[in-house]
Design a protein around this motif. Sequence first.
Motif, short mmCIF file in Angstrom:
data_model
loop_
_atom_site.label_atom_id
_atom_site.label_comp_id
_atom_site.label_asym_id
_atom_site.label_seq_id
_atom_site.Cartn_x
_atom_site.Cartn_y
_atom_site.Cartn_z
N THR A 160 -2.24 9.50 -4.53
CA THR A 160 -2.88 8.18 -4.55
C THR A 160 -3.32 7.77 -3.15
N PRO B 268 -4.73 4.27 -1.29
CA PRO B 268 -5.14 2.87 -1.32
C PRO B 268 -6.51 2.68 -0.67
N CYS C 289 -6.72 1.16 -5.68
CA CYS C 289 -6.42 2.57 -5.40
C CYS C 289 -7.39 3.52 -6.07
N SER D 247 2.71 1.70 -3.34
CA SER D 247 1.84 2.18 -4.41
C SER D 247 1.71 3.70 -4.36
N VAL D 248 1.60 4.24 -3.17
CA VAL D 248 1.49 5.69 -3.02
C VAL D 248 2.72 6.38 -3.60
N THR E 105 -6.33 -3.89 0.06
CA THR E 105 -5.25 -4.75 -0.40
C THR E 105 -5.68 -6.21 -0.35
N ALA F 13 0.83 -1.21 0.00
CA ALA F 13 0.00 0.00 0.00
C ALA F 13 0.86 1.26 0.00
#
Length: 279
Positions: free
Chosen positions: A185, A187, A206, A121-122, A190, A118
Amino acid sequence: MSLGDDNDGFGGGGSGQTRTRLPEGGSGDPYDDTRRPPARSSRSLITVVGVVVLLIAAIAFANRGGGDGETDNTSGTSPTAGNRNPTSATGVRPVTGKNGQIPTGFARDEQGAQSAAANFSVALVSADILKPDRRREIVRQLFVQDKVAELEGSFDKAYNRDFLDKLGLDANGNAAAGLTYVSRTAPVGTKVTQFSEGAATVEVWCTGVFGTAGVSSTNPVTNDWFTITLALRWADNDWKVETFSQKEGPAPVNTDRTASDADAIAKAVEEYGGFTYAR
Protein backbone atom coordinates in the motif's frame (compact mmCIF):
# COMPACT_ATOMS: atom_id res chain seq x y z
CA MET A 1 -6.32 -6.38 -1.05
CA SER A 2 -9.35 -4.85 0.55
CA LEU A 3 -9.89 -4.53 4.25
CA GLY A 4 -13.33 -5.78 3.48
CA ASP A 5 -16.75 -4.35 2.88
CA ASP A 6 -17.02 -0.55 2.96
CA ASN A 7 -16.90 0.88 6.47
CA ASP A 8 -16.74 -2.49 8.19
CA GLY A 9 -14.66 -0.96 10.98
CA PHE A 10 -12.22 -3.79 11.58
CA GLY A 11 -10.86 -4.92 8.27
CA GLY A 12 -12.74 -8.10 7.60
CA GLY A 13 -12.59 -9.92 4.31
CA GLY A 14 -15.22 -8.95 1.82
CA SER A 15 -16.01 -8.44 -1.80
CA GLY A 16 -13.36 -5.82 -2.64
CA GLN A 17 -10.03 -6.26 -4.36
CA THR A 18 -7.63 -8.70 -2.78
CA ARG A 19 -6.10 -5.70 -3.18
CA THR A 20 10.97 22.14 -0.77
CA ARG A 21 26.98 40.05 -1.16
CA LEU A 22 26.11 43.70 -1.27
CA PRO A 23 27.45 45.91 -4.05
CA GLU A 24 31.03 46.90 -3.47
CA GLY A 25 31.22 50.33 -1.79
CA GLY A 26 33.69 53.02 -2.86
CA SER A 27 35.00 56.10 -1.06
CA GLY A 28 33.48 59.50 -1.61
CA ASP A 29 30.06 60.38 -2.95
CA PRO A 30 28.22 57.24 -4.03
CA TYR A 31 26.10 59.34 -6.41
CA ASP A 32 29.09 60.87 -8.29
CA ASP A 33 28.75 59.22 -11.70
CA THR A 34 32.00 60.80 -12.89
CA ARG A 35 33.87 58.38 -10.67
CA ARG A 36 32.09 55.29 -11.94
CA PRO A 37 32.67 54.37 -15.58
CA PRO A 38 29.65 52.85 -17.34
CA ALA A 39 31.42 49.52 -17.95
CA ARG A 40 32.13 49.06 -14.25
CA SER A 41 28.54 50.00 -13.42
CA SER A 42 27.29 47.32 -15.79
CA ARG A 43 29.59 44.70 -14.31
CA SER A 44 28.57 45.68 -10.78
CA LEU A 45 24.91 45.34 -11.68
CA ILE A 46 25.49 41.86 -13.08
CA THR A 47 27.40 40.91 -9.94
CA VAL A 48 24.59 42.15 -7.70
CA VAL A 49 21.95 40.28 -9.67
CA GLY A 50 24.05 37.11 -9.57
CA VAL A 51 24.54 37.35 -5.82
CA VAL A 52 20.84 37.97 -5.20
CA VAL A 53 19.92 34.93 -7.29
CA LEU A 54 22.36 32.78 -5.35
CA LEU A 55 20.99 34.05 -2.05
CA ILE A 56 17.41 33.27 -3.09
CA ALA A 57 18.45 29.79 -4.17
CA ALA A 58 20.29 29.23 -0.87
CA ILE A 59 17.27 30.35 1.15
CA ALA A 60 14.93 28.13 -0.83
CA PHE A 61 17.25 25.16 -0.33
CA ALA A 62 17.54 25.80 3.40
CA ASN A 63 13.77 26.01 3.74
CA ARG A 64 13.40 22.54 2.29
CA GLY A 65 14.81 21.03 5.48
CA GLY A 66 15.96 17.45 5.83
CA GLY A 67 19.67 18.19 6.21
CA ASP A 68 21.77 16.65 8.94
CA GLY A 69 21.66 18.46 12.24
CA GLU A 70 18.36 20.22 11.56
CA THR A 71 15.71 20.36 14.21
CA ASP A 72 12.36 18.74 13.59
CA ASN A 73 9.29 20.95 13.83
CA THR A 74 7.34 19.32 16.63
CA SER A 75 6.29 22.51 18.38
CA GLY A 76 2.66 21.48 18.51
CA THR A 77 1.53 24.01 15.89
CA SER A 78 -0.64 22.87 13.04
CA PRO A 79 1.22 23.29 9.71
CA THR A 80 -1.87 22.22 7.79
CA ALA A 81 -4.24 24.74 9.32
CA GLY A 82 -5.23 27.22 6.63
CA ASN A 83 -2.91 25.55 4.15
CA ARG A 84 -3.98 26.57 0.66
CA ASN A 85 -2.26 23.59 -0.86
CA PRO A 86 -2.96 20.75 1.59
CA THR A 87 -1.52 18.02 -0.63
CA SER A 88 1.96 19.54 -0.58
CA ALA A 89 4.60 18.00 1.64
CA THR A 90 5.54 20.15 4.61
CA GLY A 91 9.23 19.23 4.59
CA VAL A 92 9.21 17.99 8.20
CA ARG A 93 11.21 14.81 8.53
CA PRO A 94 9.60 11.50 9.54
CA VAL A 95 9.84 10.21 13.07
CA THR A 96 13.01 8.34 14.04
CA GLY A 97 11.42 5.88 16.46
CA LYS A 98 10.30 2.46 15.33
CA ASN A 99 8.62 -0.50 16.96
CA GLY A 100 9.49 -3.42 14.75
CA GLN A 101 8.74 -2.28 11.20
CA ILE A 102 6.21 0.39 12.20
CA PRO A 103 7.30 3.98 13.01
CA THR A 104 6.47 5.37 16.45
CA GLY A 105 6.80 8.63 18.38
CA PHE A 106 4.55 10.87 16.28
CA ALA A 107 4.03 14.51 17.23
CA ARG A 108 0.92 15.42 19.19
CA ASP A 109 -0.47 17.72 16.50
CA GLU A 110 -2.38 17.45 13.24
CA GLN A 111 0.71 16.68 11.23
CA GLY A 112 1.73 13.93 13.63
CA ALA A 113 -1.74 12.41 13.41
CA GLN A 114 -1.57 12.41 9.61
CA SER A 115 1.86 10.80 9.60
CA ALA A 116 0.68 8.16 12.04
CA ALA A 117 -2.43 7.42 10.00
CA ALA A 118 -0.45 7.06 6.77
CA ASN A 119 2.01 4.60 8.31
CA PHE A 120 -0.73 2.68 10.07
CA SER A 121 -2.62 2.29 6.79
CA VAL A 122 0.42 0.70 5.19
CA ALA A 123 0.61 -1.86 8.00
CA LEU A 124 -3.11 -2.58 8.04
CA VAL A 125 -3.19 -3.44 4.33
CA SER A 126 0.02 -5.42 4.12
CA ALA A 127 0.91 -9.03 3.46
CA ASP A 128 1.91 -9.34 7.12
CA ILE A 129 -1.63 -8.71 8.31
CA LEU A 130 -2.59 -12.10 6.85
CA LYS A 131 0.03 -13.95 8.91
CA PRO A 132 -1.45 -14.78 12.34
CA ASP A 133 1.70 -14.23 14.40
CA ARG A 134 2.66 -11.00 12.66
CA ARG A 135 -0.95 -9.80 12.73
CA ARG A 136 -1.06 -10.00 16.52
CA GLU A 137 2.11 -7.90 16.73
CA ILE A 138 0.64 -5.29 14.39
CA VAL A 139 -2.66 -5.07 16.28
CA ARG A 140 -0.88 -4.67 19.63
CA GLN A 141 1.39 -1.96 18.24
CA LEU A 142 -1.25 0.05 16.38
CA PHE A 143 -4.39 -0.10 18.48
CA VAL A 144 -5.35 1.30 21.87
CA GLN A 145 -5.03 -1.32 24.58
CA ASP A 146 -8.73 -1.63 25.31
CA LYS A 147 -9.43 -2.59 21.68
CA VAL A 148 -6.71 -5.18 21.19
CA ALA A 149 -8.53 -8.30 22.33
CA GLU A 150 -11.69 -7.46 20.37
CA LEU A 151 -9.77 -6.67 17.19
CA GLU A 152 -7.58 -9.73 17.37
CA GLY A 153 -10.74 -11.82 17.33
CA SER A 154 -12.27 -9.79 14.51
CA PHE A 155 -9.17 -10.05 12.35
CA ASP A 156 -8.85 -13.77 12.97
CA LYS A 157 -12.46 -14.26 11.96
CA ALA A 158 -12.13 -12.09 8.85
CA TYR A 159 -8.89 -13.67 7.64
CA ASN A 160 -10.02 -17.23 8.19
CA ARG A 161 -8.94 -20.32 6.32
CA ASP A 162 -11.55 -19.88 3.60
CA PHE A 163 -10.39 -16.34 2.93
CA LEU A 164 -6.75 -17.43 2.77
CA ASP A 165 -7.63 -20.30 0.45
CA LYS A 166 -9.15 -17.86 -2.01
CA LEU A 167 -5.85 -16.01 -2.11
CA GLY A 168 -3.87 -19.18 -2.54
CA LEU A 169 -2.30 -18.90 0.91
CA ASP A 170 -1.86 -21.50 3.64
CA ALA A 171 -3.02 -21.16 7.25
CA ASN A 172 0.11 -19.11 8.08
CA GLY A 173 -0.53 -16.62 5.28
CA ASN A 174 2.25 -17.94 3.03
CA ALA A 175 1.99 -18.50 -0.70
CA ALA A 176 2.72 -21.87 -2.28
CA ALA A 177 6.18 -22.68 -3.63
CA GLY A 178 6.92 -20.64 -6.74
CA LEU A 179 4.34 -17.98 -5.88
CA THR A 180 4.68 -14.61 -4.14
CA TYR A 181 1.78 -12.94 -2.36
CA VAL A 182 1.80 -9.16 -2.90
CA SER A 183 0.04 -6.59 -0.72
CA ARG A 184 1.83 -3.22 -0.91
CA THR A 185 0.00 0.00 0.00
CA ALA A 186 1.17 3.55 -0.85
CA PRO A 187 -0.58 6.54 0.76
CA VAL A 188 -1.30 9.28 -1.79
CA GLY A 189 -2.56 11.91 0.64
CA THR A 190 -4.08 12.53 4.07
CA LYS A 191 -6.81 14.76 5.45
CA VAL A 192 -7.74 15.57 9.05
CA THR A 193 -11.50 15.77 9.48
CA GLN A 194 -11.54 16.13 13.28
CA PHE A 195 -8.80 17.05 15.74
CA SER A 196 -8.43 17.70 19.45
CA GLU A 197 -5.57 17.34 21.89
CA GLY A 198 -6.43 13.74 22.61
CA ALA A 199 -8.14 12.49 19.47
CA ALA A 200 -8.13 12.83 15.70
CA THR A 201 -9.92 11.44 12.69
CA VAL A 202 -7.80 11.14 9.57
CA GLU A 203 -8.64 9.98 6.06
CA VAL A 204 -5.83 8.38 4.06
CA TRP A 205 -6.19 8.12 0.30
CA CYS A 206 -4.26 5.09 -0.87
CA THR A 207 -3.30 3.07 -3.88
CA GLY A 208 -1.52 -0.24 -3.97
CA VAL A 209 -0.85 -3.56 -5.64
CA PHE A 210 -2.47 -6.75 -4.44
CA GLY A 211 -2.57 -10.36 -5.52
CA THR A 212 -0.43 -13.45 -6.01
CA ALA A 213 2.43 -13.36 -8.50
CA GLY A 214 3.34 -16.58 -10.23
CA VAL A 215 2.71 -18.55 -13.39
CA SER A 216 0.05 -20.75 -11.80
CA SER A 217 -1.64 -17.97 -9.82
CA THR A 218 -5.40 -17.74 -10.03
CA ASN A 219 -5.33 -14.39 -8.21
CA PRO A 220 -3.13 -12.14 -10.41
CA VAL A 221 -1.64 -8.93 -9.03
CA THR A 222 -3.85 -5.89 -9.70
CA ASN A 223 -3.93 -2.30 -8.47
CA ASP A 224 -6.59 -0.65 -6.35
CA TRP A 225 -7.57 2.80 -5.03
CA PHE A 226 -9.27 3.24 -1.67
CA THR A 227 -9.60 5.55 1.34
CA ILE A 228 -9.05 4.42 4.92
CA THR A 229 -10.56 6.47 7.74
CA LEU A 230 -8.81 6.07 11.09
CA ALA A 231 -10.08 7.33 14.45
CA LEU A 232 -6.93 7.96 16.51
CA ARG A 233 -6.50 8.44 20.25
CA TRP A 234 -3.46 9.84 22.07
CA ALA A 235 -2.36 7.01 24.37
CA ASP A 236 0.97 5.87 25.81
CA ASN A 237 2.58 9.08 24.51
CA ASP A 238 1.76 8.31 20.89
CA TRP A 239 -1.12 8.10 18.44
CA LYS A 240 -2.99 4.81 18.47
CA VAL A 241 -5.90 3.51 16.39
CA GLU A 242 -9.29 3.25 18.03
CA THR A 243 -11.38 2.27 14.99
CA PHE A 244 -11.00 2.32 11.24
CA SER A 245 -12.99 1.74 8.08
CA GLN A 246 -12.42 1.63 4.34
CA LYS A 247 -14.24 2.74 1.21
CA GLU A 248 -13.42 2.46 -2.47
CA GLY A 249 -11.78 5.30 -4.46
CA PRO A 250 -11.29 7.98 -5.49
CA ALA A 251 -9.87 6.13 -8.49
CA PRO A 252 -8.36 7.67 -11.66
CA VAL A 253 -8.91 6.39 -15.18
CA ASN A 254 -6.79 3.34 -15.89
CA THR A 255 -4.09 3.67 -18.54
CA ASP A 256 -3.47 1.22 -21.34
CA ARG A 257 0.07 0.45 -20.14
CA THR A 258 1.10 -3.15 -20.73
CA ALA A 259 1.09 -5.16 -17.52
CA SER A 260 4.38 -6.63 -16.31
CA ASP A 261 4.68 -10.37 -16.02
CA ALA A 262 4.41 -12.20 -12.72
CA ASP A 263 8.17 -12.63 -12.30
CA ALA A 264 8.79 -8.88 -12.71
CA ILE A 265 6.15 -8.08 -10.09
CA ALA A 266 7.50 -10.63 -7.61
CA LYS A 267 11.08 -9.37 -8.15
CA ALA A 268 10.00 -5.74 -7.62
CA VAL A 269 8.33 -6.59 -4.31
CA GLU A 270 11.47 -8.36 -3.11
CA GLU A 271 13.94 -5.67 -4.28
CA TYR A 272 12.10 -2.40 -3.58
CA GLY A 273 11.70 -1.54 0.09
CA GLY A 274 8.84 0.43 1.61
CA PHE A 275 8.90 3.91 3.12
CA THR A 276 8.27 5.72 6.36
CA TYR A 277 5.54 8.24 5.55
CA ALA A 278 5.39 11.75 6.98
CA ARG A 279 3.09 14.65 6.18
